[in-house]
Design an enzyme around this catalytic site. Structure first.
Site, short mmCIF file in Angstrom:
data_model
loop_
_atom_site.label_atom_id
_atom_site.label_comp_id
_atom_site.label_asym_id
_atom_site.label_seq_id
_atom_site.Cartn_x
_atom_site.Cartn_y
_atom_site.Cartn_z
N GLU A 54 0.84 -1.20 0.00
CA GLU A 54 0.00 0.00 0.00
C GLU A 54 0.88 1.25 0.00
OE1 GLU A 54 -3.44 0.40 -0.19
OE2 GLU A 54 -2.62 2.40 -0.49
N LEU A 95 -0.69 4.54 0.17
CA LEU A 95 -1.54 5.70 0.49
C LEU A 95 -0.85 6.67 1.44
CD1 LEU A 95 -2.77 5.56 3.61
CD2 LEU A 95 -4.24 3.85 2.61
N ALA A 117 12.57 21.38 3.77
CA ALA A 117 13.44 21.16 4.92
C ALA A 117 12.67 21.36 6.22
CB ALA A 117 14.62 22.12 4.85
N CYS A 146 5.01 4.99 9.08
CA CYS A 146 5.67 4.22 8.01
C CYS A 146 7.16 4.49 7.86
CB CYS A 146 4.95 4.50 6.70
SG CYS A 146 3.31 3.78 6.68
N1 NAD Z 1 -0.86 4.06 7.77
C1 NAD Z 1 -0.31 4.23 6.60
O1 NAD Z 1 -0.23 5.35 6.10
C2 NAD Z 1 0.23 3.05 5.82
C3 NAD Z 1 0.57 3.23 4.47
C4 NAD Z 1 1.08 2.15 3.75
C5 NAD Z 1 1.27 0.93 4.38
N2 NAD Z 1 0.96 0.78 5.71
C6 NAD Z 1 1.15 -0.54 6.32
O2 NAD Z 1 -0.12 -1.15 6.47
C7 NAD Z 1 -0.16 -1.94 7.67
C8 NAD Z 1 -1.29 -1.44 8.55
O3 NAD Z 1 -1.02 -0.12 8.93
P1 NAD Z 1 -2.12 0.80 9.64
O4 NAD Z 1 -1.54 2.16 9.73
O5 NAD Z 1 -3.41 0.60 8.97
O6 NAD Z 1 -2.14 0.13 11.09
P2 NAD Z 1 -3.23 0.34 12.25
O7 NAD Z 1 -2.49 0.11 13.52
O8 NAD Z 1 -3.96 1.62 12.05
O9 NAD Z 1 -4.28 -0.85 12.00
C9 NAD Z 1 -3.97 -2.19 12.21
C10 NAD Z 1 -5.26 -2.87 12.69
O10 NAD Z 1 -5.03 -4.29 12.75
C11 NAD Z 1 -5.76 -4.78 13.86
N3 NAD Z 1 -5.23 -6.10 14.23
C12 NAD Z 1 -4.07 -6.40 14.86
N4 NAD Z 1 -3.95 -7.73 15.01
C13 NAD Z 1 -5.05 -8.28 14.46
C14 NAD Z 1 -5.53 -9.61 14.30
N5 NAD Z 1 -4.79 -10.65 14.75
N6 NAD Z 1 -6.70 -9.83 13.68
C15 NAD Z 1 -7.44 -8.77 13.23
N7 NAD Z 1 -7.05 -7.47 13.36
C16 NAD Z 1 -5.87 -7.25 13.96
C17 NAD Z 1 -5.55 -3.72 14.93
O11 NAD Z 1 -6.52 -3.83 15.95
C18 NAD Z 1 -5.69 -2.45 14.10
O12 NAD Z 1 -7.01 -1.98 14.08
C19 NAD Z 1 1.21 -1.81 8.28
O13 NAD Z 1 2.02 -2.88 7.86
C20 NAD Z 1 1.74 -0.51 7.71
O14 NAD Z 1 3.14 -0.47 7.64
C21 NAD Z 1 0.43 1.81 6.42
#
Ligand code: NAD
Length: 439
Positions: free
Chosen positions: A153, A155, A254, A262
């Protein structure tokens, strides 16, 4: 378009946006999360995260019956569709590695409990090699065939919905052509180049992209420090450099460095993976070091100017790692406040959205910018919320106490206007900038 039955596991920033947008495209989506409070909120139409447009789309798709929310407490099997997205967190472990506990747990559980074949799509950011490992450890043993697709992802929080429909690229990594076809079909409405590759390359694209952007930030921050030494104007330098189409203007602002959920963890993870495989990634190490140093600039500058910080009143404006999000993960604000408090300053902090953050002991959060800055000897601008950029700085200067310093950690304010208002303005690489404005 053929309607797919989709499950999204993890209803955080990425999972919720994925679920809502796929439901909006007409698919039948169930978002699953272990956090029961989050699921309850979502089921009642409220969003646990701030993201422009999400509440409206949530209402629309929930009302259409295409979007549902559930916890896995009554078992996974009935919750699993034909395509299952994994979007759980992969936070930074103490070692710097990506903590894959939640990803492994979810993949193992769904592979073992499914009662039908499906395609598993990995949206969580996982290190190169993870997909292959998950396939051989868990999916190959499943009673039903499971195709695996890495779909990192890209975003940006604060623009996540816009990015879903108009992203630069959709990256799909798999060695299973029918799984790739099924996932690519979900992006039919999305305006993007689709790149198909193998799993490890897709995983690496995500880390390389974030590390490159972080490098651009640390690079311009190094240039800003050179500008301070040389009396050059970083604003003009950034524009001049960014006009080169091979470089581009983005990520050349800067400031006090990157934060968020991330960049810090992904860059650290890339360093960790490289070291583990016997390769020392010197450039990434320098990016991390420069970013850590940038955070110390405001406190160093205040100490230099005020001398002893004990007893000083400091206002911190902004707690989130950037504007238009409520995300405070790895925000420079927390480190800066902790340093100020450790040096004896009294800190009042304000952010328009981040009302949930726990501040370091000794600092207080207040409900508006004016309460924070009235009587403050110095203001540190950490997040360039438009509310702060558009503040009446003449009135602010009048409300502050001597020596009325404003450290602009994002180079977002009008240096000349602030100095004319009676403020002592400091920023990153702008030292020669405002004084030589008319030359
Ligand atoms: N936030 C960003 O901007 C972004 C952008 C690109 C990629 N990512 C990647 O995407 C992934 C998710 O990021 P996020 O920011 O959405 O995280 P987040 O912490 O907002 O959401 C993760 C969710 O997963 C749930 N969860 C944890 N363990 C679980 C399980 N066993 N079963 C079901 N649900 C479970 C948590 O309760 C939480 O609601 C990460 O790997 C992150 O690096 C994030």
């Amino acid at each position: 378009m053929e309607t797919a039955r989709i499950t999204v596991i993890g209803a955080g920033y990425v999972g919720l946006v994925t679920g809502v947008c796929l439901a909006n495209s007409g698919h039948d989506v169930t978002c699953v999360d272990v956090d029961a409070a989050k699921i309850e909120m979502l089921s009642s139409g409220s969003s646990p995260i701030y993201e422009p447009g999400i509440v409206e789309l949530l209402a629309k798709t929930s009302a259409s019956g295409r979007l549902r929310f559930a916890t896995p407490q009554d078992g996974w099997a009935p919750l699993l569709g034909d395509i299952v997205f994994v979007a759980v967190g992969t936070p930074m472990a103490e070692s710097g590695a990506a903590d894959l506990t939640a990803v492994r747990e979810v993949v193992q559980t769904v592979a073992a409990t499914t009662d039908h074949p499906f395609t598993l799509v990995m949206k969580s950011t996982v290190p190169p090699g993870t997909g292959r490992d998950l396939v051989s450890r868990f999916l190959d043993d499943s009673p039903h065939p499971i195709g695996y697709v890495s779909n990192p992802e890209f975003l940006r929080e604060g623009r996540a919905l816009e990015d879903w429909y108009h992203t630069d690229r959709v990256v799909l990594g798999s060695d299973d052509p029918s799984a790739l076809d099924a996932v690519e079909a979900l992006y039919e409405e999305v305006d993007a180049t689709v790149l198909r590759t193998d799993i490890a390359s897709a995983e690496t694209i995500k880390y390389a992209s974030n590390a490159f952007l972080a490098t651009k930030i640390s690079f311009i921050n190094e240039i800003a420090n050179v500008c301070d030494a040389a009396g050059a104007r970083i604003d003009d330098v950034s524009v001049g450099v960014g006009l080169d189409s091979r470089i581009g203007p983005q990520f050349l602002n800067a400031g006090i460095g990157y934060g968020g959920s991330c960049f810090p963890k992904d860059v650290r993870a890339l360093d960790f993976i490289s070291s583990e495989s016997g390769y020392s990634f010197e450039l990434v190490k320098a990016v991390i070091e420069v970013n850590a140093r940038q955070r110390t600039l405001p406190v160093d500058a205040l100490r230099r100017t005020l001398g002893d910080l004990s007893g000083a009143r400091i206002a911190v404006l902004g707690l989130t790692f950037k504007p238009d999000t409520d995300d405070v993960r790895e925000s420079p604000a927390i480190d800066i406040i902790a340093s100020l408090v450790a040096e004896g300053a009294s800190v009042l902090a304000y952010d328009p959205l981040a009302s949930h953050v726990i501040l370091p002991e000794g600092a207080s959060r207040v409900d508006d910018a004016w309460t924070a800055l009235t009587g403050a000897n110095a203001v540190v601008l950490v997040t360039e919320w438009s509310e702060f950029v558009g503040l009446d700085w003449t009135r602010a200067a009048a409300a502050m106490a001597a020596p009325k310093i404003v450290f602009d950690g994002r180079n977002a304010l009008d240096a000349n206007a602030l100095e004319a208002a009676g403020v002592r303005y400091m920023a990153v690489g702008r030292d020669g900038c405002h004084r030589r404005h008319d030359h």
